[in-house]
Design a protein around this motif. Structure first.
Motif, PDB file in Angstrom:
ATOM      1  N   HIS A 171       0.809  -1.220   0.000  1.00  0.00           N
ATOM      2  CA  HIS A 171       0.000   0.000   0.000  1.00  0.00           C
ATOM      3  C   HIS A 171       0.847   1.277   0.000  1.00  0.00           C
ATOM      4  N   SER A 173       2.255   4.017  -1.510  1.00  0.00           N
ATOM      5  CA  SER A 173       2.035   4.521  -2.863  1.00  0.00           C
ATOM      6  C   SER A 173       2.325   6.000  -3.064  1.00  0.00           C
ATOM      7  N   TRP A 201      -3.973   3.255   5.255  1.00  0.00           N
ATOM      8  CA  TRP A 201      -5.408   3.178   5.462  1.00  0.00           C
ATOM      9  C   TRP A 201      -5.779   1.945   6.272  1.00  0.00           C
ATOM     10  N   GLU A 203      -7.130  -1.464   7.037  1.00  0.00           N
ATOM     11  CA  GLU A 203      -7.273  -2.675   6.223  1.00  0.00           C
ATOM     12  C   GLU A 203      -8.735  -3.117   6.103  1.00  0.00           C
ATOM     13  N   ASP A 205     -11.190  -1.027   5.667  1.00  0.00           N
ATOM     14  CA  ASP A 205     -11.906  -0.025   4.882  1.00  0.00           C
ATOM     15  C   ASP A 205     -12.372  -0.657   3.565  1.00  0.00           C
ATOM     16  N   ARG A 207     -13.524   0.517   0.934  1.00  0.00           N
ATOM     17  CA  ARG A 207     -13.156   1.216  -0.301  1.00  0.00           C
ATOM     18  C   ARG A 207     -11.925   0.597  -0.949  1.00  0.00           C
ATOM     19  N   HIS A 208     -11.091  -0.059  -0.146  1.00  0.00           N
ATOM     20  CA  HIS A 208      -9.867  -0.648  -0.674  1.00  0.00           C
ATOM     21  C   HIS A 208      -9.987  -2.167  -0.834  1.00  0.00           C
ATOM     22  N   ARG A 209     -11.203  -2.665  -0.743  1.00  0.00           N
ATOM     23  CA  ARG A 209     -11.431  -4.099  -0.925  1.00  0.00           C
ATOM     24  C   ARG A 209     -12.609  -4.328  -1.869  1.00  0.00           C
ATOM     25  N   PHE A 217      -5.172   2.481  -7.372  1.00  0.00           N
ATOM     26  CA  PHE A 217      -5.655   3.396  -6.320  1.00  0.00           C
ATOM     27  C   PHE A 217      -6.596   4.440  -6.914  1.00  0.00           C
ATOM     28  N   ARG A 220      -9.944   3.045  -8.135  1.00  0.00           N
ATOM     29  CA  ARG A 220     -10.892   2.791  -7.044  1.00  0.00           C
ATOM     30  C   ARG A 220     -11.616   4.078  -6.665  1.00  0.00           C
ATOM     31  N   GLN A 221     -10.878   5.189  -6.642  1.00  0.00           N
ATOM     32  CA  GLN A 221     -11.511   6.469  -6.344  1.00  0.00           C
ATOM     33  C   GLN A 221     -12.584   6.797  -7.381  1.00  0.00           C
ATOM     34  N   TRP A 232      -8.633   9.660   1.716  1.00  0.00           N
ATOM     35  CA  TRP A 232      -7.998   8.547   1.032  1.00  0.00           C
ATOM     36  C   TRP A 232      -6.514   8.457   1.349  1.00  0.00           C
TER      37      TRP A 232
END
Length: 286
Positions: A171, A173, A201, A203, A205, A207-209, A217, A220-221, A232
């Protein structure tokens, strides 16, 4: 005993004189174009971090190609990209997607008119690829111009493999361990390690799965309708553990990036192997 010949330093287009460029265009038609960004990079890195990174990676790519017997030039390193998501922080200078695509296209045509008709375009920021792809198609429509697109962001996991000390290297980035390490190797005087942060972030969350494969990244946004980076990335603008950075690590990461891209360019731009033959069809039994 003869004196040892010194190798001339690798130059970018901006560092060369006009006669040198004319002479180079007679020896090679390959130029690299980097599309970067000017945007916040945490509280400890300069807003031009991605520009410095791309310039150094470009130099190393050209050096590796030269060692393999192939000449190329860093034709352009564009300092501005599409960085609207970073605009919630100070320090951003960015272009709209349409303007960025037009700039890339015009730069490509300028290089092609001077003989550099094989153009490798590399992006180093999440908002750039749509504009790069549009420019690539515009350029490749013209007879005699060939284009390739390589995304530096997509190669990050390969470049940092086995080198990271932070808790979640997958992650790391933005302005984290890998990027800070590279800047320490390139321009340590521009880095303030006293301000280095660690932020990842949660884990859990969702939004990241997302249940969608292969999303970056930034993708996903976009998939979730985000308008900027607030929430984010860390409050200071970091995703990763910048406190674990080192110049030694940065040199290895830069070398890895250069090796990955130089190997690809050598094989698919310079040597361009013919497509594999289809296996013979098996006759059907009656």
């Amino acid at each position: 005993m003869g004196t040892r010949r010194k190798t001339a330093p690798t130059r970018t287009f901006m560092e060369m004189r006009a006669p040198q460029i004319a002479a180079l265009a007679k020896r090679t038609d390959v130029a690299l174009i980097f599309v970067t960004q000017t945007a916040q990079a945490g509280p400890h890195l300069p807003v031009g971090s991605r520009y410095y990174l791309a310039t150094e990676i470009g130099r190393r790519i050209v050096e590796r190609l030269a060692a393999a017997g192939h000449e190329a030039v860093v034709g352009a390193v564009l300092p501005y990209g599409h960085s609207v998501y970073n605009a919630c922080f100070p320090g951003v200078i960015h272009l709209t997607p349409a303007t960025l695509a037009a700039v890339i296209t015009e730069v490509g045509f300028s290089l092609a008119q001077q003989g550099f008709r094989r153009l490798v375009i590399l992006s180093n920021a999440g908002g750039n690829p749509p504009s790069v792809k549009f420019a690539l198609h515009e350029l490749s429509r013209h007879e005699g111009i060939q284009t390739w697109f390589l995304d530096i962001q997509r190669a990050r996991q390969q470049a940092i493999k086995g080198l990271m000390a932070g808790a979640y290297p997958q992650h790391d980035s933005h302005a984290g361990e890998w990027e800070t390490s590279c800047l320490l190797a390139i321009a340590p005087g521009l880095v303030d390690m006293a301000q280095a942060e660690c932020w990842f972030w949660d884990e859990d969350d969702e939004r990241h799965r997302l249940g969608l494969e292969g999303l970056s990244f930034h993708e996903r946004q976009l998939a979730l309708g985000a308008k900027d980076d607030r929430g984010w990335i860390g409050p200071g603008g970091t995703v990763g553990d910048a406190t674990q950075a080192s110049a030694a690590k940065g040199r290895k990461i830069l070398d890895n990036y250069a090796r990955l891209f130089a190997d690809h360019i050598r094989k698919w731009v310079f040597e361009a192997p013919a497509p594999g033959k289809r296996p013979p069809r098996r006759s059907r039994r009656k």
